[in-house]
Design a protein around this motif. Structure first.
Motif, mmCIF file in Angstrom:
data_model
loop_
_atom_site.group_PDB
_atom_site.id
_atom_site.type_symbol
_atom_site.label_atom_id
_atom_site.label_comp_id
_atom_site.label_asym_id
_atom_site.label_seq_id
_atom_site.Cartn_x
_atom_site.Cartn_y
_atom_site.Cartn_z
ATOM 1 N N THR A 272 36.041 9.885 18.997
ATOM 2 C CA THR A 272 34.993 10.402 18.206
ATOM 3 C C THR A 272 35.269 11.378 17.474
ATOM 4 N N ASP B 192 35.719 19.022 12.430
ATOM 5 C CA ASP B 192 36.073 17.624 12.054
ATOM 6 C C ASP B 192 37.420 17.131 12.594
ATOM 7 N N GLY C 154 35.738 13.611 13.851
ATOM 8 C CA GLY C 154 36.394 13.629 12.604
ATOM 9 C C GLY C 154 35.669 13.889 11.355
ATOM 10 N N PHE C 155 35.992 13.658 10.280
ATOM 11 C CA PHE C 155 35.206 14.283 8.988
ATOM 12 C C PHE C 155 33.981 13.195 8.829
ATOM 13 N N THR C 156 34.223 11.875 9.192
ATOM 14 C CA THR C 156 33.114 11.006 8.703
ATOM 15 C C THR C 156 32.356 10.589 10.178
ATOM 16 N N GLY C 157 32.824 11.059 11.165
ATOM 17 C CA GLY C 157 32.032 10.892 12.311
ATOM 18 C C GLY C 157 31.968 9.448 12.923
ATOM 19 N N ILE C 158 32.920 8.786 12.307
ATOM 20 C CA ILE C 158 33.080 7.300 12.819
ATOM 21 C C ILE C 158 33.777 7.088 13.964
ATOM 22 N N SER C 159 33.217 6.493 15.060
ATOM 23 C CA SER C 159 33.880 6.346 16.360
ATOM 24 C C SER C 159 34.598 4.909 16.385
ATOM 25 N N LYS C 160 35.740 4.900 17.066
ATOM 26 C CA LYS C 160 36.801 3.979 17.256
ATOM 27 C C LYS C 160 36.831 3.849 18.732
#
Length: 99
Positions: free
Chosen positions: A8, A57, A10-16
């Motif tokens: 979770t 970020d 990061g700059f874009t806030g996209i989780s993986k």
């Protein structure tokens, strides 16, 4: 061995999310995964590893491993990753790409 990794932040806030069942992997791949888990001494790590030098970020990882009736979860910030944990996470990312 069952492995669950959630990244979770990061700059874009996209989780993986990555899920790996070692029983379904080719034997050499499963052995490499076991070696990386052992090298990280994963089941002896604290539940949370935070860096004194946090940065905006950056990623945060939640890694859960179940193996032979043992389960452990570690939450670690990107800036606090040890080399062995980084190697394990990078390997899991490679496994997801190749599957």
């Amino acid at each position: 061995m069952q492995v669950y990794l959630e990244r979770t932040g990061g700059f874009t806030g996209i989780s993986k999310t990555i899920r790996v069942d070692a029983d379904t992997l080719p034997t050499p791949t499963a052995e490499e995964l076991s070696t990386l888990v052992a090298a990280a001494d994963f089941f002896q790590l604290p539940e949370q590893i935070i860096s004194e030098h946090s940065q905006c970020d950056r990623f945060q990882y939640r890694l859960t491993i179940e193996n032979r009736g043992q389960q452990h979860t570690v939450i670690v910030s990107e800036t606090a990753l040890t080399n062995t944990l980084r190697n394990l996470i990078e390997y899991l990312n490679q496994l997801q790409i190749s599957q």
